[in-house]
Design a protein around this motif. Structure first.
Motif, PDB file in Angstrom:
ATOM      1  N   GLN A  38       8.655   7.624 -27.390  1.00 36.48           N
ATOM      2  CA  GLN A  38       9.773   8.439 -26.923  1.00 36.48           C
ATOM      3  C   GLN A  38      11.085   8.025 -27.590  1.00 36.48           C
ATOM      4  OE1 GLN A  38       7.525   6.887 -25.096  1.00 36.48           O
ATOM      5  NE2 GLN A  38       6.843   8.108 -23.354  1.00 36.48           N
ATOM      6  N   SER A  42       9.498  11.159 -30.116  1.00 34.38           N
ATOM      7  CA  SER A  42       8.230  11.784 -29.727  1.00 34.38           C
ATOM      8  C   SER A  42       7.633  12.577 -30.887  1.00 34.38           C
ATOM      9  CB  SER A  42       8.419  12.686 -28.508  1.00 34.38           C
ATOM     10  OG  SER A  42       8.943  11.976 -27.431  1.00 34.38           O
ATOM     11  N   SER A  48       8.485  17.259 -33.298  1.00 33.19           N
ATOM     12  CA  SER A  48       8.704  16.529 -32.055  1.00 33.19           C
ATOM     13  C   SER A  48       8.070  17.267 -30.891  1.00 33.19           C
ATOM     14  CB  SER A  48      10.200  16.367 -31.802  1.00 33.19           C
ATOM     15  OG  SER A  48      10.418  15.810 -30.518  1.00 33.19           O
ATOM     16  N   GLU A  49       7.472  16.513 -29.983  1.00 34.78           N
ATOM     17  CA  GLU A  49       6.880  17.098 -28.785  1.00 34.78           C
ATOM     18  C   GLU A  49       7.937  17.716 -27.873  1.00 34.78           C
ATOM     19  OE1 GLU A  49       4.916  13.821 -26.956  1.00 34.78           O
ATOM     20  OE2 GLU A  49       3.383  13.680 -28.502  1.00 34.78           O
ATOM     21  N   ARG A  50       9.176  17.352 -28.044  1.00 36.89           N
ATOM     22  CA  ARG A  50      10.244  17.799 -27.155  1.00 36.89           C
ATOM     23  C   ARG A  50      11.082  18.936 -27.713  1.00 36.89           C
ATOM     24  NH1 ARG A  50       7.446  16.434 -23.875  1.00 36.89           N
ATOM     25  NH2 ARG A  50       6.973  14.287 -23.508  1.00 36.89           N
ATOM     26  N   ASP A 116      13.135  24.967 -26.369  1.00 35.09           N
ATOM     27  CA  ASP A 116      12.196  24.488 -25.358  1.00 35.09           C
ATOM     28  C   ASP A 116      10.802  24.396 -25.956  1.00 35.09           C
ATOM     29  OD1 ASP A 116      10.991  23.765 -23.015  1.00 35.09           O
ATOM     30  OD2 ASP A 116      11.381  25.631 -21.965  1.00 35.09           O
ATOM     31  N   SER A 117      10.138  23.272 -25.749  1.00 35.50           N
ATOM     32  CA  SER A 117       8.810  23.043 -26.330  1.00 35.50           C
ATOM     33  C   SER A 117       7.680  23.526 -25.433  1.00 35.50           C
ATOM     34  CB  SER A 117       8.628  21.550 -26.606  1.00 35.50           C
ATOM     35  OG  SER A 117       8.759  20.825 -25.392  1.00 35.50           O
ATOM     36  N   ASP A 118       7.987  23.938 -24.223  1.00 32.41           N
ATOM     37  CA  ASP A 118       6.960  24.292 -23.250  1.00 32.41           C
ATOM     38  C   ASP A 118       7.016  25.765 -22.872  1.00 32.41           C
ATOM     39  OD1 ASP A 118       6.291  21.578 -23.128  1.00 32.41           O
ATOM     40  OD2 ASP A 118       7.705  21.218 -21.506  1.00 32.41           O
ATOM     41  N   ASN A 164       2.629  22.373 -23.407  1.00 36.62           N
ATOM     42  CA  ASN A 164       3.386  22.001 -24.602  1.00 36.62           C
ATOM     43  C   ASN A 164       2.731  22.700 -25.792  1.00 36.62           C
ATOM     44  OD1 ASN A 164       4.013  20.399 -27.104  1.00 36.62           O
ATOM     45  ND2 ASN A 164       5.336  19.342 -25.643  1.00 36.62           N
TER      46      ASN A 164
END
Length: 176
Positions: A38, A42, A48-50, A116-118, A164
């Protein structure tokens, strides 16, 4: 007076060393030791996962990222009666329908941050048939893949279930 000046300089140097050097170095060390992934953004092989990524083509699940520039964060400030916003929504709906995706709110509207990643599980499930057709995979296999990537609310009660998109697409890339 010279004594007061010397004390002020000494205290300033002490606080500079403690708050300007020791504390930030300790925080960085703790972050690297306990939360290395993190603390370093990430990062994965694709980003990046975020931070939401843009995925080209119907063979990928799509998120809510709005454009190719992740530095252009923030809302559009377009109100609910804005013709420009309505035109954007109509364009996104037409694009989704062209790909064979049932338009879902998460896919039509951009996220508040723009990166937004989600997405919601419903938005991921809405894309399954289009991705399955583009990749030649069964919808059952993709449904199970999406189901495995549904993450519940944080601590079991904060927020809503989400998927995600980067993690989902990275696993999708490994499927044959």
């Amino acid at each position: 007076m010279l004594l007061d000046l010397r004390r002020a300089i000494t205290v300033s140097i002490i606080f500079f060393v403690i708050l300007g050097l020791a504390y930030p170095l300790a925080e960085t060390g703790i972050g690297q030791a306990l939360f290395n992934h993190q603390a370093n953004g990430s990062l994965t092989a694709h980003g990046s996962e975020r931070i939401g990524q843009n995925w080209d083509g119907p063979q990928w699940f799509h998120g809510r990222a709005d454009g190719d520039d992740p530095t252009a964060t923030g809302g559009s400030n377009l109100g609910p009666r804005s013709k420009e916003l309505l035109d954007k929504y109509k364009e996104r709906i037409a694009g989704l329908e062209k790909q064979g995706v049932t338009p879902h709110q998460d896919l039509v509207s951009a996220s508040g941050s723009g990166v937004d990643s989600d997405i919601s599980p419903a938005a991921a499930y809405a894309q399954i048939s289009a991705v399955a057709e583009a990749r030649g995979l069964s919808t059952d296999r993709l449904h199970a893949l999406v189901e495995n990537h549904v993450q519940g609310p944080q601590f079991g009660f904060l927020g809503a279930p989400h998927v995600n998109v980067l993690e989902l697409n990275e696993e999708l890339a490994t499927l044959k």
